[in-house]
Design a protein around this motif. Sequence first.
Motif, PDB file in Angstrom:
ATOM      1  N   GLY C 124      -2.384  98.232  34.062  1.00 45.43           N
ATOM      2  CA  GLY C 124      -2.245  96.276  33.663  1.00 45.43           C
ATOM      3  C   GLY C 124      -2.201  95.793  32.360  1.00 45.43           C
ATOM      4  O   GLY C 124      -1.732  95.095  32.391  1.00 45.43           O
ATOM      5  N   LEU C 125      -2.504  95.959  31.717  1.00 42.92           N
ATOM      6  CA  LEU C 125      -2.985  96.201  29.989  1.00 42.92           C
ATOM      7  C   LEU C 125      -1.603  96.452  30.038  1.00 42.92           C
ATOM      8  O   LEU C 125      -0.759  95.556  29.002  1.00 42.92           O
ATOM      9  N   PHE C 126      -0.604  97.216  30.810  1.00 43.48           N
ATOM     10  CA  PHE C 126       1.024  98.037  30.024  1.00 43.48           C
ATOM     11  C   PHE C 126       1.953  95.772  30.176  1.00 43.48           C
ATOM     12  O   PHE C 126       2.275  95.687  29.847  1.00 43.48           O
ATOM     13  N   GLU C 127       1.405  96.577  31.426  1.00 34.65           N
ATOM     14  CA  GLU C 127       1.994  94.387  31.624  1.00 34.65           C
ATOM     15  C   GLU C 127       1.791  93.310  31.120  1.00 34.65           C
ATOM     16  O   GLU C 127       3.092  92.827  30.545  1.00 34.65           O
ATOM     17  N   THR C 128       0.495  93.335  31.340  1.00 33.84           N
ATOM     18  CA  THR C 128       0.340  92.322  30.131  1.00 33.84           C
ATOM     19  C   THR C 128       0.515  92.386  29.278  1.00 33.84           C
ATOM     20  O   THR C 128       0.697  91.026  28.018  1.00 33.84           O
ATOM     21  N   ASN C 130       3.315  93.189  27.717  1.00 34.83           N
ATOM     22  CA  ASN C 130       4.513  93.309  27.868  1.00 34.83           C
ATOM     23  C   ASN C 130       4.712  91.564  27.870  1.00 34.83           C
ATOM     24  O   ASN C 130       5.785  91.195  27.539  1.00 34.83           O
ATOM     25  N   SER C 131       3.818  90.929  28.822  1.00 37.13           N
ATOM     26  CA  SER C 131       4.078  89.953  29.060  1.00 37.13           C
ATOM     27  C   SER C 131       4.117  88.867  28.061  1.00 37.13           C
ATOM     28  O   SER C 131       4.887  87.933  28.367  1.00 37.13           O
TER      29      SER C 131
END
Lengths: 319, 332, 279
Positions: C124-128, C130-131
């Motif tokens: 989830g952090l990876f996504e956040t 990146n976003s």
Amino acid sequence: MSSVPENGTPIRNELFAGRVRSAWLFLTPMIVTLLIVAAWPLSRSIWFSFSDASLGHFRDAQFYGIKNYFKTITMDSGAIHHFGVLVDPAWWNAVYNTFRFGIVSVTLETVLGLAVALVLNANFKGRGFVRAAILIPWAIPTVVSAKIWGWMLNDQLGIFNDILLRLHIISEKIAWTADSNYSMFTIVMVDTWKTLPFMALLILAGLQQIPGDVYEAAEVDGVHPLSVFWNITLPLVRPALMVAVIFRMLDALRIFDLVYILTPNSSQTKTMAVISRENMFDFDKLGYGSAESTVLFLILLITVIAYIKIGRVNLEGNN
Amino acid sequence: MANISIKNVTKSFGAVKVIKGVDLEIKSGEFMVFVGPSGCGKSTMLRLIAGLEDITSGTIAFEGKVVNALAPSDRGIAMVFQSYALYPHMTVYQNMAFGIKLGGATKEEVEKRVRIAAEMLQLTPYLDRLPKQLSGGQRQRVAIGRAIVRDPKVFLFDEPLSNLDAALRVATRLEIAKLHHSMNNVTMIYVTHDQVEAMTLADRICVLRDGYIEQVGTPLELYEKPNNLFVAGFIGSPKMNFLNGKFAAPYKANSIGVRSEHLEFVAKGGWPGKVIHAEKMGSDTYSFVDLGMTEPAIIRETGTSRHGVDAKVSLAPMKDKVHRFAVDGKSI
Amino acid sequence: MKRSPFWNFMFYVFVACILIESIFPFYYAIITSFKSGTDLFNISYWPTSFSLENYRQVLFDGNGSFLQNLWNSLWVSTWTVAVALTLGTTASYALARVRFRGRGLLLMTILAVSMFPQVAVLAGLFETVNSLGLYNTDWSLIFSYTIFTLPFTVWVLTTFMRDLPIELEEAAIVDGASPWIIVTRIFLPLMWPALVTTGLLAFIAAWNEYLYALTFTASSQANRTVPVGIALLSGSTAHEIPWGLIMAASVIVTVPLIFLVLIFQRKIIAGLTAGGVKG
């Protein structure tokens, strides 16, 4: 100030209303921050575990049901195969490794930590120096200690083999990190070395809360030192010990860096955290890795709740 | 300058009822002492008046205006705490100035009021010191000074002398009495468990027990006309002698009480007993006489006593100095 | 307790063992870091050579990327501490000093978050990260380190704040101080030892962190922190592990920490026990 009826109904004092308002105002930035940095990523991780997300496409990941956890595939030949985290032998091997590591290392750390704490609790010359010195392993970053030990445990050039050979404890050099027979022993040893100070100091703090006159009374009564330890010291230090043990246990169950650096290729030491990160980023199975990390999270959550219930932790801190 | 009217006040902490219904009128400029054994609710009463605790039911009014909902700083009070509660990182001057600065006083005003208070309490030489550089008595005076500077209508003391040694306690008691005289418009409420402090300082004393008021009155009223056994036993030192059974029967009471100075040795006809111990104070002698009760009776004589230990004696109460109590403990 | 000479001797033997066990690995890293060339392959227990070649190489070769890593670590750790202390101080006042509904639940949640398995939020952090466009920046780490430093800071500061005398706060209340004034003018000046302790512990935690740093910054050499830098340190040839360089780098990042720990020894112990024993 609101007007007050004369009839003496219970009235909240302006002071307390104001204090509660301020309290929420004070808490809001922290709560919002934690929601953004912890709750949101956690919920996204859990979502990914039910999706077909990969590193290349996680923004448009599709719902995938529980297939990361469990799915059945019937081959053309008619053979039925089960896949998913819940039936993945590599995952359960990691769970086994993690708990084996956690239980062995925390037990070892507790026993040794208690011994060191007892020594530091005695009065002797240079106690302050020793207490400072034992903090050194704790201060060394895990990555650094993994590297230092990796060097000391090197099979050909390492000093560890050299010492053991000189002492005739071993007859030939051992590949401590590469040989799967020894890799778990190695991880436990290095982790114990690194965490002993934390354990010893927490127990020492517990020991120092025992009033000295308890010991004096025991000495006057002529109680044998072993009996003093068993019947007085241990019961009194038990609460501090219990807390230290559970903190360490939770820490041990999420171990990552030491294993990842020291014994990266050994299936004997691969832990839950290592294998789930590996799936997410090295094998590009973000969804599958998330399913593993979610199971890991649930296991730890159950441990924490059990700890708070069994340990009867007083969180309100009422006076 | 405020009279305080407390009506039917109760206070509960969760399920525990600490104040069980208190009615009390405190006159403007009066020095009122709350006294009672620990756990009687006297400190809670003070904190309710201060506004540091919520009232569960009832009203507290200052000059007819109900203050139940007012925050402490809006009530025109000042408080001296048991532990002094000086701000450790502020100098004496800053400690005393903190409240009125927050209240928006100008710099000159602050300066003037702190100087006057410091002068009054002989603190001027210490204004630049930190609390940790002061003696216990000086800290106590700073705590009082901090209260004075606020120019309060009501002055609250929560066992202010309990951290001082015996000699200093007497001296500070005198200071507080003088303070009360010099600020004769200010209502003072003082909490203590020490009945000597209560007797020496109070205009009126309010004796509390177990969340109820047992009696309110001037020190002498309480001493001479206690409402009940509890007040009779609590006020006065040494404790009043209590006798029952055959001793009380002739007085048509369940039990009787006689203060030590109201007992005398008589040649015959009194209560027979034996002297078991004598405390010779110089000015007075307290003889402990075993009358066959669980506790010996104490009798006070001026100067020295004729009777040594083991002497067979006979005791009698002075006329009209016997307190009579009914079965329920009430005075008759 | 009096000991017989024999047990007294054994006691000091044990003390000596503790000392050697604690100090020897780091000592060995230091003497290794001073060896260069083939000297490295001779096992020795005492310093045999004193060459600064490894230090020169690690600091100045490779375009000074290790220096950049050091700076990144310092920057990330400092900001992480600043964020945690700023948000943590007021929050811990509310948790330690104000009675309100839901306080117990909130404290329990914070404790639970501080024991969070970092890997559970990794995807989830990876996504956040990146976003938000933070991938391969220091801010990705400051952002993600807050997960463990903030709850820890709040927890420890709450236990410290609880121990400040209640009457002190009540005196301030009578003086007309608002909660904000109480925190900033009364408690903060009294809390600095606790702030130093928690700040230091949070700093060390951020300085040592590996998992997030590896995931969010490893692919750009200029954005790595020192743990990643050391872990990925490579020698002149692909298959040779540059032990001399690694030991030199290890000494460089550890010496400041050891000094900090020795200077603030007592405070650190107090912080660890506040976070642990009183829990």
